[in-house]
Design an enzyme around this catalytic site. Structure first.
Site, mmCIF file in Angstrom:
data_model
loop_
_atom_site.group_PDB
_atom_site.id
_atom_site.type_symbol
_atom_site.label_atom_id
_atom_site.label_comp_id
_atom_site.label_asym_id
_atom_site.label_seq_id
_atom_site.Cartn_x
_atom_site.Cartn_y
_atom_site.Cartn_z
ATOM 1 N N GLY A 186 -5.935 3.121 -7.535
ATOM 2 C CA GLY A 186 -6.272 2.212 -6.440
ATOM 3 C C GLY A 186 -6.885 2.933 -5.248
ATOM 4 O O GLY A 186 -7.836 2.439 -4.634
ATOM 5 N N ASN A 208 1.253 -5.154 0.066
ATOM 6 C CA ASN A 208 2.197 -4.424 -0.771
ATOM 7 C C ASN A 208 3.627 -4.458 -0.248
ATOM 8 O O ASN A 208 4.576 -4.444 -1.011
ATOM 9 C CB ASN A 208 1.749 -2.958 -0.916
ATOM 10 C CG ASN A 208 1.309 -2.345 0.387
ATOM 11 O OD1 ASN A 208 0.374 -2.825 1.036
ATOM 12 N ND2 ASN A 208 1.982 -1.293 0.801
ATOM 13 N N GLN A 254 -2.047 -5.080 -5.605
ATOM 14 C CA GLN A 254 -0.739 -5.734 -5.716
ATOM 15 C C GLN A 254 -0.805 -7.137 -6.309
ATOM 16 O O GLN A 254 0.191 -7.632 -6.821
ATOM 17 C CB GLN A 254 -0.069 -5.814 -4.335
ATOM 18 C CG GLN A 254 0.399 -4.474 -3.811
ATOM 19 C CD GLN A 254 1.502 -3.835 -4.656
ATOM 20 O OE1 GLN A 254 2.141 -4.487 -5.484
ATOM 21 N NE2 GLN A 254 1.726 -2.553 -4.449
ATOM 22 N N HIS A 293 -1.148 1.681 -12.518
ATOM 23 C CA HIS A 293 0.310 1.889 -12.570
ATOM 24 C C HIS A 293 1.103 0.748 -11.942
ATOM 25 O O HIS A 293 2.331 0.732 -12.003
ATOM 26 C CB HIS A 293 0.694 3.247 -11.971
ATOM 27 C CG HIS A 293 0.604 3.356 -10.498
ATOM 28 N ND1 HIS A 293 1.710 3.265 -9.686
ATOM 29 C CD2 HIS A 293 -0.449 3.560 -9.667
ATOM 30 C CE1 HIS A 293 1.329 3.426 -8.420
ATOM 31 N NE2 HIS A 293 0.025 3.596 -8.383
ATOM 32 N N THR A 306 -16.484 13.359 -17.230
ATOM 33 C CA THR A 306 -16.157 12.895 -18.584
ATOM 34 C C THR A 306 -14.980 11.933 -18.521
ATOM 35 O O THR A 306 -13.928 12.254 -17.965
ATOM 36 C CB THR A 306 -15.827 14.106 -19.486
ATOM 37 O OG1 THR A 306 -16.969 14.959 -19.488
ATOM 38 C CG2 THR A 306 -15.481 13.675 -20.895
ATOM 39 N N CYS A 355 12.475 7.470 8.355
ATOM 40 C CA CYS A 355 13.106 8.312 9.366
ATOM 41 C C CYS A 355 12.198 9.500 9.657
ATOM 42 O O CYS A 355 11.866 10.264 8.759
ATOM 43 C CB CYS A 355 14.450 8.780 8.835
ATOM 44 S SG CYS A 355 15.529 9.308 10.139
HETATM 45 C C1 PLP Z 1 -2.221 -2.495 -1.807
HETATM 46 C C2 PLP Z 1 -2.370 -1.136 -2.403
HETATM 47 N N1 PLP Z 1 -3.571 -0.554 -2.394
HETATM 48 C C3 PLP Z 1 -3.773 0.662 -2.924
HETATM 49 C C4 PLP Z 1 -2.752 1.371 -3.474
HETATM 50 C C5 PLP Z 1 -3.007 2.748 -3.991
HETATM 51 O O1 PLP Z 1 -3.103 2.771 -5.378
HETATM 52 P P1 PLP Z 1 -2.871 4.128 -6.195
HETATM 53 O O2 PLP Z 1 -1.437 4.468 -6.068
HETATM 54 O O3 PLP Z 1 -3.251 3.758 -7.611
HETATM 55 O O4 PLP Z 1 -3.782 5.152 -5.644
HETATM 56 C C6 PLP Z 1 -1.465 0.807 -3.509
HETATM 57 C C7 PLP Z 1 -0.333 1.550 -4.074
HETATM 58 O O5 PLP Z 1 0.702 1.671 -3.474
HETATM 59 C C8 PLP Z 1 -1.280 -0.489 -2.954
HETATM 60 O O6 PLP Z 1 -0.081 -1.060 -2.932
#
Ligand code: PLP
Length: 373
Positions: A71, A151, A179, A201, A237, A322
């Site tokens: 992402g 997220n 998300q 993931h 690649t 924290c």
């Molecule tokens: C909204 C959002 N964007 C982007 C990401 C980043 O994705 P990645 O962990 O595959 O780099 C996350 C992952 O926490 C996400 O929640």
């Protein structure tokens, strides 16, 4: 110790179907997908099949899918790729204050090299008002980037409306759907977007693979220059194994029939906690326009991390961290205007397709006990 995983917005277990799709590439299918001989061709075929599967999930054409490492890379490619490609048209980008760091940081980079970025404020539920986007637009705005769903709190943004505004003013529209994909509909035409990010993931594929949807005709400069892989949009690649993983995960994600059940479990968690704790808990995020798996709940007057530490075996996230002995609210909760006494006690429970009634009941019991101490 019993283990309960309610942190699916952080990452998901690898799906059995995904594991099976990857297996040949760990055993014998080692060829370079660019090789035209017997060793390379199965890898090429697997990548192109996966591209078709990811495209199908998004309602896109397969040549509009660029595989990335995840992402973050997809977001970087969208923002910097468009900013570089359209720099002669303008140098202004519009985004929002509750975006993921994988949007915020590339925006900060663009500012360092002379672009301007306007961050539209979100409301108390974490939602972007399309009118605020309209007000932020300038003649030199080249791109609008607003996340599909948040997220931390799960709030869903009115992307189609915002995309309409962007297009009216001659800007392109990107959404970070890392998300939302696999939880709600993410059809690129219904959303009206030119670019859309997904992360493997979060949907049952391993880390290290994601994709950017790039609508045909959208100008984009690659971040990695080299040979002409991925239609000249990302050199290197390709990993047939990871592409196949994302393809298989996309097939699973396309079926949203589990989501009403997941949403029922999420609401059961909220209702049962309320029965125990009444007004000692507060829901962060939009009450309805929210991902079906996400409940960000503040335990007022408590510190989320301390409470979570007392919930043996429960994996979830907190909305505060924290730093040098001080509890600091997450930038998302801060952007929503959540007051420290409430935000400090935030825990994000994010459910998955495998979450059960028994697990929810056990978490409620554990929280109720911890709150008595
Ligand atoms: C909204 C959002 N964007 C982007 C990401 C980043 O994705 P990645 O962990 O595959 O780099 C996350 C992952 O926490 C996400 O929640």
């Amino acid at each position: 110790m019993r283990r309960i995983y309610l942190d699916h917005n952080a990452s998901t277990p690898i799906d059995q179907i995904v594991r099976m799709a990857m297996a040949p590439f760990l055993e014998h299918a080692f060829g370079n997908p660019s090789s035209i001989h017997w060793a390379g061709q199965p890898a090429r075929a697997a990548i192109e099949q996966a591209r078709t599967e990811v495209a199908a999930l998004l309602g896109a054409a397969s040549h509009e899918i660029v595989f990335t490492s995840g992402g973050s890379e997809a977001n970087n490619l969208a923002l910097k790729g468009v900013a570089f490609a359209r720099r002669d048209k303008g140098r202004h980008v519009v985004t929002a204050t509750a975006e993921h760091p994988a949007i915020m940081a590339p925006c900060a980079f663009l500012e360092r090299i002379g672009y301007e970025v306007t961050k539209v404020a979100v409301d108390g539920a974490g939602r972007v008002d399309p009118q605020a986007v309209a007000d932020a637009m300038r003649p030199e705005t080249i791109l609008v980037s607003v996340m599909h769903a948040n997220n931390e709190v799960g709030t869903i943004n009115p992307i189609a409306e915002i995309a309409g505004i962007a297009h009216e003013r001659g800007a392109l529209m990107h959404t970070d759907a890392a998300q939302s994909v696999g939880k709600i509909e993410t059809n690129v035409d219904a959303l009206g977007v030119d670019l859309l990010t997904i992360a493997g993931h979060k949907i049952g594929a391993p880390k290290g693979i994601g994709a950017l949807y790039v609508r045909e005709g959208t100008p984009i400069e690659p971040l990695i220059h080299g040979a002409s892989h991925e239609g000249g949009r990302r050199a290197g690649t390709e990993s047939a194994m990871l592409a196949a993983a994302l393809g298989a995960a996309a097939r699973v994600a396309a079926d949203l029939s589990d989501m009403p059940r997941v949403m029922k479990l999420r609401d059961r968690l909220w209702v049962l906690l309320q029965a125990h704790l009444g007004n000692r808990i507060v829901l962060n995020g939009h009450p309805e326009l929210r991902l079906p798996n996400t409940a960000n709940i503040s335990f007022v007057g408590r510190v989320g991390a301390e409470l979570l530490a007392g919930l043996d075996g429960v994996a979830a996230s907190t909305g505060a961290a924290c730093h040098s002995g001080r509890v600091e609210l997450s930038p998302v909760l801060k952007a929503m205007g959540v007051v420290p006494d409430v935000g400090m006690g935030a825990i994000r429970f994010s459910l998955g397709r495998s979450t059960t009634d028994e697990e929810i009941d056990a978490v409620v019991e554990a929280v109720a006990t911890a709150m008595r101490n």
